[in-house]
Every structure is written in structure tokens, then in C-alpha cells.
Design an enzyme around this catalytic site. Sequence first.
Site, PDB file in Angstrom:
ATOM      1  N   ASP B 106       0.885  -1.127   0.103  1.00  0.00           N
ATOM      2  CA  ASP B 106       0.066   0.288  -0.123  1.00  0.00           C
ATOM      3  C   ASP B 106       0.885   1.327  -0.041  1.00  0.00           C
ATOM      4  O   ASP B 106       1.713   1.258   0.804  1.00  0.00           O
ATOM      5  CB  ASP B 106      -1.035  -0.060   1.136  1.00  0.00           C
ATOM      6  CG  ASP B 106      -1.910   0.857   0.941  1.00  0.00           C
ATOM      7  OD1 ASP B 106      -2.557   1.273   0.087  1.00  0.00           O
ATOM      8  OD2 ASP B 106      -2.335   1.501   2.135  1.00  0.00           O
ATOM      9  N   HIS B 113      -3.606  13.911   0.864  1.00  0.00           N
ATOM     10  CA  HIS B 113      -3.925  12.759   2.107  1.00  0.00           C
ATOM     11  C   HIS B 113      -2.935  12.930   2.751  1.00  0.00           C
ATOM     12  O   HIS B 113      -3.054  12.860   4.103  1.00  0.00           O
ATOM     13  CB  HIS B 113      -4.137  11.548   1.484  1.00  0.00           C
ATOM     14  CG  HIS B 113      -4.155  10.405   2.319  1.00  0.00           C
ATOM     15  ND1 HIS B 113      -5.248  10.104   3.183  1.00  0.00           N
ATOM     16  CD2 HIS B 113      -3.358   9.252   2.709  1.00  0.00           C
ATOM     17  CE1 HIS B 113      -5.133   9.138   4.089  1.00  0.00           C
ATOM     18  NE2 HIS B 113      -4.238   8.641   4.025  1.00  0.00           N
ATOM     19  N   GLU B 179     -10.309   3.890   3.378  1.00  0.00           N
ATOM     20  CA  GLU B 179      -9.541   4.597   2.451  1.00  0.00           C
ATOM     21  C   GLU B 179      -9.747   4.317   1.070  1.00  0.00           C
ATOM     22  O   GLU B 179      -9.678   3.120   0.677  1.00  0.00           O
ATOM     23  CB  GLU B 179      -7.943   4.214   2.798  1.00  0.00           C
ATOM     24  CG  GLU B 179      -7.594   4.550   4.118  1.00  0.00           C
ATOM     25  CD  GLU B 179      -5.992   4.850   4.262  1.00  0.00           C
ATOM     26  OE1 GLU B 179      -5.237   4.075   3.618  1.00  0.00           O
ATOM     27  OE2 GLU B 179      -5.591   5.667   5.022  1.00  0.00           O
ATOM     28  N   GLU B 181      -9.211   3.921  -2.781  1.00  0.00           N
ATOM     29  CA  GLU B 181      -7.808   3.817  -3.501  1.00  0.00           C
ATOM     30  C   GLU B 181      -8.149   3.072  -4.718  1.00  0.00           C
ATOM     31  O   GLU B 181      -9.007   2.461  -4.850  1.00  0.00           O
ATOM     32  CB  GLU B 181      -6.772   2.816  -2.502  1.00  0.00           C
ATOM     33  CG  GLU B 181      -6.683   3.235  -1.198  1.00  0.00           C
ATOM     34  CD  GLU B 181      -5.684   2.661  -0.476  1.00  0.00           C
ATOM     35  OE1 GLU B 181      -4.727   2.044  -1.188  1.00  0.00           O
ATOM     36  OE2 GLU B 181      -5.347   2.985   0.845  1.00  0.00           O
ATOM     37  N   ASP B 213      -9.120   0.285   1.727  1.00  0.00           N
ATOM     38  CA  ASP B 213      -8.239  -0.149   2.323  1.00  0.00           C
ATOM     39  C   ASP B 213      -8.735   0.048   4.135  1.00  0.00           C
ATOM     40  O   ASP B 213      -8.251   1.245   4.417  1.00  0.00           O
ATOM     41  CB  ASP B 213      -6.962   0.543   2.394  1.00  0.00           C
ATOM     42  CG  ASP B 213      -5.715   0.072   3.125  1.00  0.00           C
ATOM     43  OD1 ASP B 213      -5.822  -1.458   3.552  1.00  0.00           O
ATOM     44  OD2 ASP B 213      -5.087   0.683   3.409  1.00  0.00           O
ATOM     45  N   ARG B 217      -8.426   3.696  12.931  1.00  0.00           N
ATOM     46  CA  ARG B 217      -7.726   4.833  13.043  1.00  0.00           C
ATOM     47  C   ARG B 217      -6.822   4.824  14.567  1.00  0.00           C
ATOM     48  O   ARG B 217      -5.665   5.343  14.899  1.00  0.00           O
ATOM     49  CB  ARG B 217      -8.136   6.220  12.999  1.00  0.00           C
ATOM     50  CG  ARG B 217      -8.554   6.192  11.718  1.00  0.00           C
ATOM     51  CD  ARG B 217      -7.381   5.986  10.602  1.00  0.00           C
ATOM     52  NE  ARG B 217      -8.164   6.349   9.081  1.00  0.00           N
ATOM     53  CZ  ARG B 217      -7.237   6.349   7.983  1.00  0.00           C
ATOM     54  NH1 ARG B 217      -5.815   5.828   8.219  1.00  0.00           N
ATOM     55  NH2 ARG B 217      -7.651   6.565   7.044  1.00  0.00           N
ATOM     56  N   GLN B 220      -4.562   2.110  14.853  1.00  0.00           N
ATOM     57  CA  GLN B 220      -3.094   2.467  14.172  1.00  0.00           C
ATOM     58  C   GLN B 220      -2.405   3.579  14.782  1.00  0.00           C
ATOM     59  O   GLN B 220      -1.271   3.387  14.754  1.00  0.00           O
ATOM     60  CB  GLN B 220      -3.873   2.972  12.623  1.00  0.00           C
ATOM     61  CG  GLN B 220      -2.568   3.671  11.598  1.00  0.00           C
ATOM     62  CD  GLN B 220      -3.319   4.140  10.361  1.00  0.00           C
ATOM     63  OE1 GLN B 220      -4.372   4.066  10.397  1.00  0.00           O
ATOM     64  NE2 GLN B 220      -2.393   4.757   9.813  1.00  0.00           N
ATOM     65  N   LYS B 233      -4.707  -1.958   9.868  1.00  0.00           N
ATOM     66  CA  LYS B 233      -5.022  -2.182   8.460  1.00  0.00           C
ATOM     67  C   LYS B 233      -5.356  -3.998   8.103  1.00  0.00           C
ATOM     68  O   LYS B 233      -5.946  -4.085   7.240  1.00  0.00           O
ATOM     69  CB  LYS B 233      -3.957  -1.846   7.838  1.00  0.00           C
ATOM     70  CG  LYS B 233      -3.448  -0.465   8.088  1.00  0.00           C
ATOM     71  CD  LYS B 233      -4.399   0.739   7.054  1.00  0.00           C
ATOM     72  CE  LYS B 233      -3.811   2.029   7.273  1.00  0.00           C
ATOM     73  NZ  LYS B 233      -4.359   2.830   6.266  1.00  0.00           N
ATOM     74  N   THR B 237      -8.815  -5.901   3.602  1.00  0.00           N
ATOM     75  CA  THR B 237      -8.813  -4.606   2.482  1.00  0.00           C
ATOM     76  C   THR B 237      -9.814  -5.069   1.305  1.00  0.00           C
ATOM     77  O   THR B 237      -9.679  -6.275   0.786  1.00  0.00           O
ATOM     78  CB  THR B 237      -7.212  -4.742   1.853  1.00  0.00           C
ATOM     79  OG1 THR B 237      -6.523  -4.697   2.975  1.00  0.00           O
ATOM     80  CG2 THR B 237      -6.946  -3.817   0.907  1.00  0.00           C
ATOM     81  N   GLU B 338     -10.070  12.258   7.169  1.00  0.00           N
ATOM     82  CA  GLU B 338      -9.940  13.607   6.719  1.00  0.00           C
ATOM     83  C   GLU B 338     -11.131  14.399   6.518  1.00  0.00           C
ATOM     84  O   GLU B 338     -11.319  15.759   6.832  1.00  0.00           O
ATOM     85  CB  GLU B 338      -9.319  13.627   5.431  1.00  0.00           C
ATOM     86  CG  GLU B 338      -7.983  12.817   5.369  1.00  0.00           C
ATOM     87  CD  GLU B 338      -7.381  12.652   3.932  1.00  0.00           C
ATOM     88  OE1 GLU B 338      -7.207  13.568   3.059  1.00  0.00           O
ATOM     89  OE2 GLU B 338      -7.748  11.500   3.428  1.00  0.00           O
TER      90      GLU B 338
END
Lengths: 393, 393
Positions: B106, B113, B179, B181, B213, B217, B220, B233, B237, B338
Site C-alpha cells: 500500500d 492525503h 481509504e 484507493e 483499505d 485509526r 493504528q 489495517k 482490504t 480527513e
Amino acid sequence: MTVIDIPADSLFGIGNLPYGSFSTPGTAPRIGVRVADKVVDLALALDDDVFARPVLNDFMARGPREWSRVRARITELVRGEIDADAVHDVADVMMHLPIAVADYVDFYASEHHATNLGRLFRPDSAPLMPNWKHLPVGYHGRAGTVIPSGTDIVRPCGQRKAPTEPAPSFGPSRRLDIEAELGFVVGVPSAPGTVITPDEFADHVFGAVVVNDWSARDIQAWEYVPLGPFLGKSFATSISPWVVPLAALEAARVDTPVQDPEPLPYLRGTEKWGLDIDLTVEWNGQIVSRPPYAQMYWSPAQMLAHTSVNGATARTGDLFASGTISGPEPDQRGAFIELTWGGAEPVEVAGETRTFLQDGDEVAIAATAPGPEGSRIGFGEVRARILPATQVG
Amino acid sequence: MTVIDIPADSLFGIGNLPYGSFSTPGTAPRIGVRVADKVVDLALALDDDVFARPVLNDFMARGPREWSRVRARITELVRGEIDADAVHDVADVMMHLPIAVADYVDFYASEHHATNLGRLFRPDSAPLMPNWKHLPVGYHGRAGTVIPSGTDIVRPCGQRKAPTEPAPSFGPSRRLDIEAELGFVVGVPSAPGTVITPDEFADHVFGAVVVNDWSARDIQAWEYVPLGPFLGKSFATSISPWVVPLAALEAARVDTPVQDPEPLPYLRGTEKWGLDIDLTVEWNGQIVSRPPYAQMYWSPAQMLAHTSVNGATARTGDLFASGTISGPEPDQRGAFIELTWGGAEPVEVAGETRTFLQDGDEVAIAATAPGPEGSRIGFGEVRARILPATQVG
């Protein structure tokens, strides 16, 4: 028929019986068991097709009852007479990667190593991160570049920038290093939605190997913030050819060092999975370090429990390594960056001065452990030589 | 025999032809191609056993000449009459994971970002690390937990510690995020000892998928220093079921944004591999964000070149994802951390207030791109629902 002579002091006696993938000239890789200085061809000797495959995965997936049954059969077999066609001198066979690696995870479970690296990589902060004593810190590595002992290592190229340089440059790593580790191989997968507790370790893990997690320290130092090591590690991870089954490690099981603070409940178990395994690191024929696995803060059972606690499944062939094994003494450090203190304190190796690896250098990491009845068992070694970089800077 | 009706505005017209793994009730997964609202069974239609397999890997390994040849045959086929047995309504089939994932990497290739996350995770430092504009920062993720669209996501449990808390606690993630992606799939492996240049991208990469993904948080934030994300993570996925071949993305190829400083030579190419792909993020049925892939700082060709430059081999089935795609505008952000600024600025979603994901929430990420002759092509979507945690804290 033949009888295998097993010297009393053999590191590959009846208490060991590690599995590997071997071939003889002109034949395909298949599974064998090491006994003294012989390799027994298991497909022939046990008449089981699962051993005719090039990797252990299908056998490992069968689970602990079958592992025990086969171990008992092999024990019986090598105590008696064996078909001579099934027995090869270890000097006559070529060894291959014993497992198809599913996911590869590398931990960071030695307090001494983590403290040393923290001091070297982050001289202005506390060496141990606040999370370190609460969880076994780990990260995913590259499964596709796990290679067997004996494969040469081409010096990797990449970006590196010393703190004093204004911009990064590209070229061969100038700080090529080793990490002496133990790796654990998952046999039995976990079901989706389940977790593996520390006491379920032996229900899933098949055995252990010696690992050299090659590390390009200059590439690593420049790239690793904030998402961790990538190219500094991904070029190669070498493993020893013989997978020592957990059953052979019964006499090596010890308590881990005291864990303070007490870990959260999901990391607590009642079984001892510290392991009294002694490693040696040989650099160009000279032993430069003797890392003691018994000093590792986190046990492999805690590593696996941690990996699974978020619901991530484990698969047959998953390989997880301990991270560099370093003891408290300077001659117990499992990486050259520690041994030479970031290159600031060169060491004498076989009559030459060394900081990091030079082209042509050879490294062999070996391990032994207590076996049954006062014997010792061996892991064999993971050995490789450094070749010059093939690109130019 | 049957003819497939392809509306002029279909996102799955003749300019697209993505591949997936499908099954009908009572049959095994096999390879199909999507055309309008139909799935064509390729093993039947092309009489090639490689498509009778459950994943694309063996076909992908054949390489670009064969990919072109098959694409031409399929184009011819769907322009004429096809054996009716080989054609299924997309509503009648079940989709599976289209590839066996080898290694999963990844990246972190969106400047917007990376800047946003830097501000949120490290408020006291410069948001972008010194290395960020010199190399595509990336890390290895867990290949074994890449799952197909439609698979529910069980809220992961783990350790988390808010900065204000004295010690970590265990329990379900309170900051479960997405996420958005794009992911790229390697077809042709690289030979040991070789590197892949940016201009060799299309010699190795077969196609692209949409990736979610999933990210816890809180887990993490506590675990990721110094070795990067791991359990935050690794639980899941999700990828979209249709692999859009690179050949379908010709009209989407654009320059990346200006890269300043100029990257090192190994990251420079003459071909354009920026991609003008528009994503939508739908949260409980409401579109909350439209991330623009064209804004990504690093191209996928640079990501692959970087991954291989240390000599690490690429394998068939390697999946590498871009990292969260975020544009400069608030409604172009591809992660909820975000979008809601770390939870400090809740958003209204389908009449309810949200910061992070709640149990029962459903997220769908879709993508489209310019196709030939003014058409548009679709990636389809990656969709999943959040189930409550199965453990207790």
C-alpha cells in the site's frame, strides 16, 4: 535396507527430526527429514504423497494430531532399518525453500535490540516507544523474497540520505546489515472471525527456522517514517532449510522475562512459550555474536495472538519472525548496526576491520536448543554471501 | 446463440471489458468478462482452460501479447453472436476474489492525503515528511485478508490509547475508517536481479481495481511508531470484483502533477501513467466525496519501479494500491478521518450525524474513467457493510 548411525552428540538425533525440502541431482524437490548426517526421503519411506510435494504446506495444514502421528512413525522408522533408496547423505542433496510463504510478518520483540536501535535511529528521543511494552510491535514484510539459505545476496541499491546531506542519492547500500532471528511457521489456518489465544499456539504453529532478515540501514533510515521499513528490508530474507517441529522444542520451553506492565488479557497465556535457544552469528568464519533467544521479551505465542486479535486470519505458510535477537551484552547483539554501534565502533573480523557487510563477506547464523534427556538439537544454519551491486549509482 | 445489447452509455461497453471471477448457483468460480449487464463465461466462449480457473493469475502470467490477443477475440465475439450458455445476467452471478494475491503493498501517493494525515497524526511536526517528495512511501500489507466486494466487515478489536489516557485498553475500534484507493495487479513477474523501469509498467501490470483499505485509526495511531501500520489495517482490504485491463485505460492516461524536486533517474519515465479516474465514495447511499485520481502525486509506474529498485522481485498476483486518494477540496477526501477532520467536524450522512463508521453502515466506492471515442468506462464498485465486533472489550 540400511540403518542410520546416530552419534550420541548429534544435533540431529531422534529428539529433533526437522523437515526440509531437498533434491538430489536430476530429481524434483520433495520433503525429507534430517537424521544425523542423512536425509530420509519421506515420500518413499512413509509412502505418503504429501511428502512428494516441493513444500511442507499441505502436510502442515493437516494439523497437530497428524504431525504427532508422523513424528512417531519417523521415530520408529529411524530406530530400525530403512529402505536404502530413501536415505541420502546430507552432503549429496540440495536444499530448497521448505514452505510456500503466505504472509510474512517481522516482529521487534527483543528489548535490548529495540533499545539499541532506538538510540541509534532516534538519538533525541526515548529509545523505547510508549507502545513497546504493551504490544509486540510488528509489520508485514515481503513474502515473495523469502529465500533459502545458500542463495547469494546481491547488494541492494536504493535511495539513502545521510542527515548531513542536502538531498538523497541513489546507489548501492553502504550499510548492509543482518538481523539474526527465529521464524515461526503456521500450519493450521484460523477460521475467519476467530482469534488465536496464546495457549492455542501449538494448535496452529508447525515449527521454527533460523532467519536472517537482511537490512540496508541507510535505505531504511531514509524511508521508514511514517509507514515503516520497506525497501530497506524487502530485497531478501533468508531462512534455514530445516523446519524444527515444535515437538522437538519441548525441553527448550521457558518463561519469558518478567513482563511489566502486565500485558492485556488477550496476550496472557498459561503455557510457557519463551524458548531457550542459543544462536551464533558467524562473519567470515568467525563467531562475532551469541544472541540468546531466551532473553526475548515477547513470546512467539504472544506474537501470533496479537496478529490475530483484530480478526485477521492466519494461513498455512504464514511466517512470522521474532525480530533481531539481542541480549544485554555487546557480544550478544544480533545485528551489526548494534555490534559496531552504527559503524562508530568497528570490529575485527577474521583479521580485517568491519562495520557493515562488504562484498564477498559471508554470514552464517546457527541455533541450538536443549533436547530430550540432556541432549541438544540443532536448527542447522542460514548462510549467504554478499555479491556486489549490479546497478551503478 | 445470443447477441449482447450494449447501450451507448454503458460503463461496460466494448472499450472496457474487465475480467472477474464469477459463479452461478451450484457452479465453481471461473473467469468472465463484463459486457453491459452481462457476464460472458470465457472458458466456454473462448474454449481456453485458463479461464476455467477461479482466479486470473495464470492468464495474467501469459503477458501483454496474449492479453491483447484475447482482448481482440473478446471484442470480435461480443460484436457478433455468442453461445447463449456462455452469457449470464450480472444480477444472477456471484462475484469472487479475481486474483490470488501474492504480496500486497500500500502506497501513500496523494500529497493532499499525506498532508492531511500528517496534520492529524503529528500535529507538532511538518505534515509532509522530508522523504515524501523523493520517493513513493509505501509498506507491505496483509495479502491474506484481501477480500472481495460484498464481504461484510466485522468491526476489529485491538489496543488503543488516546493521548489523554494513561494506559492502553482493549476493545472494538472506535475510529473505523475507509481509504478510497486504486489497486494495480501484476501479471508478469520480474526476473531475479532485474528492476522494472517506469516505462516497463505495461509489460508487467495487467489491470486495476478499486480498493477500500479499511483502517482502524485508533489502533493504528497507537501501534504505528516506529514500524508502520499493522493491526490497524490488516483485518481487511476490500477490492472491486472487476479487473479493468490497462488497455481500457488508454484514454485516461495523463501527466501526473508537476513533481518538484525532480525525482531520481530510476523514478523518471517518458510515458504518462497519471490516470484521470474519478472516484465516488457513497456512505449509506449518499455520495460524500469525489476523489480525483488525476491529482495523485506519484504514478503507479513510479510505485512499481520503486518497489523493484532494490532487486525485490515482483510476482504474478502482486497487488499494489495507491493509498488514499484525496483532492485539494474537502469534498474530494478519500478517508473519513480527513472528511471529518479526525472526528472534530462531523458530517451529515443520509440524515444522520457521522464521524467514523457505525455498525450497520454501508460504504460503496466506485470509479469511472474516460474510454475510447468520448465514452466512459466503469470499474464497478467495492461495497461492504460494517458488522458489530464479535469480542468484548
